[in-house]
Design an enzyme around this catalytic site. Structure first.
Site, mmCIF file in Angstrom:
data_model
loop_
_atom_site.group_PDB
_atom_site.id
_atom_site.type_symbol
_atom_site.label_atom_id
_atom_site.label_comp_id
_atom_site.label_asym_id
_atom_site.label_seq_id
_atom_site.Cartn_x
_atom_site.Cartn_y
_atom_site.Cartn_z
ATOM 1 N N ARG A 201 0.780 -1.142 0.089
ATOM 2 C CA ARG A 201 -0.173 0.009 0.142
ATOM 3 C C ARG A 201 0.953 1.202 -0.054
ATOM 4 O O ARG A 201 1.868 1.419 0.576
ATOM 5 C CB ARG A 201 -0.930 0.025 1.392
ATOM 6 N N ARG A 210 -5.610 1.761 -4.333
ATOM 7 C CA ARG A 210 -4.787 0.838 -3.333
ATOM 8 C C ARG A 210 -4.669 -0.407 -3.374
ATOM 9 O O ARG A 210 -5.906 -0.986 -3.758
ATOM 10 C CB ARG A 210 -4.843 1.594 -1.956
ATOM 11 N N ASP A 213 -6.693 -1.787 1.586
ATOM 12 C CA ASP A 213 -7.383 -0.408 2.495
ATOM 13 C C ASP A 213 -8.105 -1.240 3.726
ATOM 14 O O ASP A 213 -9.089 -1.806 3.552
ATOM 15 C CB ASP A 213 -8.115 0.475 1.706
ATOM 16 N N ASP A 215 -10.049 -0.226 7.320
ATOM 17 C CA ASP A 215 -10.434 0.791 8.167
ATOM 18 C C ASP A 215 -11.440 0.288 9.373
ATOM 19 O O ASP A 215 -12.032 -0.649 9.116
ATOM 20 C CB ASP A 215 -11.293 1.707 7.288
#
Length: 273
Positions: A201, A210, A213, A215
């Protein structure tokens, strides 16, 4: 929550900064409160259905005798973590380790450090729009499941979505997975960043392409905002690629700020489109 309480467990061990503490050793006094369910054992009258406090005492003694650290802070934090990893019936704990004979050149009653630790539930959104997207996602989830501080509880189906923000890029594969973790929010964020970096990344363009990812969407019922991390994740209520897979695994999880379920947020968003 019910508690099993252990007070005044005395153990002789060799922890400390000074050489005399490491060679001669000293007394440590342990006090612990362990949150657990006692109803099942209360009904069955079977020791297998409860948290065996004798085994906890034996584990604490073995750990403190067989390991050696400099700081009381290290000892109480690592022992707390190991207890949660070893005894799955402990939902949370309070652990105090005392050094009544600490090498202090003054009269004192006691020196101790007390911590409170627990298991946490978190929801992680994952996406990729570069290379073998599914492999990046599956490898990340597999790698995280090998971390002893993380237990993967559920994984949504993978969905393909249009890019959010910078639109001149390839479509994403997205998913959400639910974990139980011993990491704090900042520790978990750091662990996710390590996984992103291992997938190559690069953070060059905000909302840009990307390989991976990751989160944090929810962390228990926590509401926090720092320069590094905001929980619940900002604008998740307007992101179809988060809400759809989230509803796939837990449609009734509640957003702690809006007091809406994932299903309600998804319905609201679909009504706008």
């Amino acid at each position: 929550m019910d508690k099993i309480i252990i007070k005044g467990l005395e153990i002789f061990a060799h922890h400390g900064v000074y050489d005399q503490e490491k060679t001669k050793g000293q007394r440590f006094i342990i006090n612990g409160e362990f949150n657990t369910d006692t109803i099942t054992a209360g009904m069955s009258d079977d020791i297998e259905d409860t948290l065996d406090y004798a085994k906890i005492c034996d584990y604490i003694k073995d750990y403190m005798v067989l390991n050696q650290v400099n700081l009381l802070e290290t000892l109480v934090n690592e022992l707390s973590r190991k207890l949660l990893l070893t005894f799955d019936k402990i939902s949370s704990l309070s652990l105090e380790i005392c050094k009544p004979d600490a090498p202090i050149p003054a009269k004192f009653e006691n020196v101790s450090i007390k911590v409170e630790r627990s298991r946490h539930t978190a929801y992680i959104s994952v996406g990729s729009n570069m290379g073998d997207r599914e492999d990046y996602i599956n490898n990340a989830i597999d790698n995280l499941s090998l971390d002893e501080n993380i237990k993967v509880l559920a994984v949504s189906d993978l969905i393909e979505t249009k890019p959010y923000g910078v639109v001149k890029q390839d479509d994403f594969i997205n998913a959400v997975f639910k974990i139980e973790t011993l990491y704090s929010p900042i520790e978990l964020l750091s662990r996710l960043h390590i996984e992103e970096s291992s997938a190559g990344r690069e953070r060059k363009i905000h909302w840009g392409p990307r390989t991976l990812d990751l989160d944090i969407i929810f962390y228990d019922d926590l509401i926090m905002s720092t320069d590094k991390l905001i929980i619940p994740h900002v604008d998740m209520q307007n992101r179809m690629f988060v809400l759809k897979p989230l509803c796939d695994i837990d449609p009734y999880v509640i957003h702690p700020r809006f007091n809406l379920t994932a299903k309600e947020m998804l319905c609201n968003l679909e009504a706008k489109e």
